[in-house]
Design an enzyme around this catalytic site. Structure first.
Site, PDB file in Angstrom:
ATOM      1  N   SER A 129       8.929  25.343  32.405  1.00 41.21           N
ATOM      2  CA  SER A 129       8.684  26.601  32.909  1.00 41.21           C
ATOM      3  C   SER A 129       7.021  26.419  32.836  1.00 41.21           C
ATOM      4  O   SER A 129       6.289  25.698  32.148  1.00 41.21           O
ATOM      5  CB  SER A 129       8.611  27.826  31.929  1.00 41.21           C
ATOM      6  N   LYS A 184      15.568  28.673  27.915  1.00 42.76           N
ATOM      7  CA  LYS A 184      14.916  28.628  29.073  1.00 42.76           C
ATOM      8  C   LYS A 184      15.488  30.023  29.663  1.00 42.76           C
ATOM      9  O   LYS A 184      14.616  30.917  30.212  1.00 42.76           O
ATOM     10  CB  LYS A 184      15.231  27.465  29.994  1.00 42.76           C
ATOM     11  N   HIS A 187      14.114  32.874  28.162  1.00 43.33           N
ATOM     12  CA  HIS A 187      12.589  32.866  28.329  1.00 43.33           C
ATOM     13  C   HIS A 187      12.402  33.705  29.804  1.00 43.33           C
ATOM     14  O   HIS A 187      11.602  34.555  29.744  1.00 43.33           O
ATOM     15  CB  HIS A 187      12.034  31.595  28.624  1.00 43.33           C
TER      16      HIS A 187
END
Length: 483
Positions: A129, A184, A187
């Site tokens: 990211s 992720k 996230h």
């Protein structure tokens, strides 16, 4: 030139920038792209004169790698990943490592890890990211998959990752199987929530208070100096202050129709599968869906009516209330995200380090913020913490913001301004702190029409009862009971 420390396949924006990042940290990198002309363009452009090996075939690419070979894929998630795995596996030796750095769905990563390991190789599915700038200067990296692969890639990943102010890398091993891509995904879901909450706050200031973009720019600049200090507040401040070459405010020229790539939806589906109340992120996804119904909304705006009044109170007070409501809602969003990760860890037998995850998100990624340091402290202090809201720091923070938070929701309702995530956060908070919810009535309803049974407060847990509510239903009841 010596053999490459790592190879990367896929020369799109993220791939190119990760290669340049790795090379700048002292690693030799081999690169390959299915459209080979991209390799030549890269080698004659940004990669010229650097320790980067351009390869024109998969065979040359594999031969250019030092053992154990580390092959990182930065290709489109889905079938392209499976196709490349099948193409390269026969060329690798046992113990070589395939790394998927794309936004793959975590069940695919679980499946691919098992498949690649069955062939004697190792597999890593890693979230990356930070966008284009993060890839080049230091992203947040969230690797999971085959634990035996981690020591071989750790020196590279931790060196190219973003660093916290104290010098800690925003990268560590997440867990087995699909754990890295799951984290992720969460996230990205939190990212959806953060963005939508900021958008609702913007709408309250723009429509509710009539503030100009310049005035809102100044408000967010101030907020970014306090507890809301974050990348998303920072870029929103910049967006609000941006004018084109003609002096026009670009934000006001952008169509209010949001896109999405699906990771927020995946987070919501995972929450439903695991029975977790991820209400805020769910509302953020649905807000994008509603925005996409632009033509319908335009038509509806002409026939559906709501409040027409304007805000009559103190503007500065409401601006400060919005700051507090945004902060409290942000806490709820992360609390829900961490609940989801805890549920997934139990379901998939992952040993997640929750404080470590907060550290990985502390820099490089889209949701990076000062706030994450407090989350790390909370889980370092109590790794078994059931919910972030129960940590003393966050408990006090939400309680201090509660009156302002409620005033914001009331004002939004009075003005007819939709604030789905801010209000969902408050509804979750009120539900979570409620000792007795009306689910007793819901269970009675289920038992009435479907004989689904219920438990009683005056009987031992795990003992189930059925009532013949109508006198006509008999004593037969359903055999399953799922909470």
């Amino acid at each position: 030139m010596s053999k490459a420390d790592i190879g990367l396949v896929g020369l799109a924006v993220m791939g190119e920038n990760l290669i340049l990042n790795m090379e700048s940290k002292g690693f030799t990198v081999a690169c390959f792209n299915r459209t080979v002309s991209k390799v030549d363009d890269f080698m004659n452009g940004r990669a010229k004169g650097k320790h980067i090996l351009g390869c024109h075939s998969i065979e040359d690419f594999v031969h250019a790698l030092a053992t154990p070979r580390k092959v990182m894929l930065m290709v489109k998630a889905g079938g392209a990943v499976d196709a490349f795995i099948d193409q390269i596996l026969p060329l690798l030796d046992d113990g070589d490592i395939i790394i998927d750095g794309g936004n793959s769905h975590f069940p695919d990563t679980i499946r691919r890890t098992e498949y690649v390991e069955s062939k004697g190789k190792l597999y890593i599915g890693t979230g990356v990211s930070g966008g284009e700038e993060g890839a080049l200067l230091g992203p947040s990296i969230m690797p999971g998959g085959s634990p035996k692969a981690w020591p071989a890639v750790k020196p590279i990943f931790q060196k190219i990752a973003a660093q916290t102010d104290s010098g800690e890398p925003c990268c560590d091993w997440v867990g087995e199987g699909g754990a890295g891509h799951f984290v992720k995904m969460v996230h990205n879901g939190i990212e959806y929530g953060d963005m939508q909450m900021i958008c609702e706050t913007y709408q309250m200031m723009k429509v509710g208070l009539g503030l100009t973009n310049d005035e809102m720019h100044d408000v967010l600049a101030d907020w970014n100096q306090g507890e809301l200090d974050s990348y998303l507040i920072e870029i929103t401040r910049d967006i609000l202050g941006y004018k084109d070459e003609d002096g026009k405010e670009v934000l006001d020229l952008i169509l209010d129709k949001a896109g999405q790539k699906g990771t927020g939806k995946w987070t919501g589906i995972a929450a439903l599968d695991l029975g977790m109340p991820l209400t805020l992120i769910g509302e953020a996804v649905f807000a994008r869906c509603l925005s996409a119904m632009k033509a319908e909304r335009v038509a509806a705006s002409k026939v559906l009516h709501g409040p027409t009044g304007t805000f009559e109170g103190c503007k500065n007070q409401l601006i400060d209330d919005l700051r507090q409501a945004l902060y409290a809602s942000k806490i709820v969003s992360y609390a829900q995200g961490y609940q989801l990760m805890r549920a997934a860890a139990a379901e998939y037998k992952w040993n997640l380090n929750y404080g470590g995850i907060a550290l990985m998100w502390r820099g490089g990624c889209i949701i990076r913020s000062a706030f994450l340091g407090k989350i790390k402290e909370a889980y370092d202090k109590n790794p078994q913490l059931d919910n972030l809201l129960l940590d003393p720091f966050f408990k006090e923070a939400v309680e201090n913001a509660q009156a302002a938070w409620r005033r914001v929701i009331k004002t939004a309702v009075d003005l007819g301004i939709a604030v789905p995530t801010l209000s969902a956060a408050l509804a979750f908070y009120d539900g979570y702190r409620c000792e007795r919810l009306p689910a007793n009535l819901l269970q009675a309803q289920r038992d009435y029409f479907g004989a689904h049974t219920y438990e009683r407060v005056d009987k031992p847990a795990g003992e189930f009862f059925h009532t013949n509510w109508t006198g006509r239903g008999g004593n037969t009841s359903a055999s399953t009971y799922v909470v």
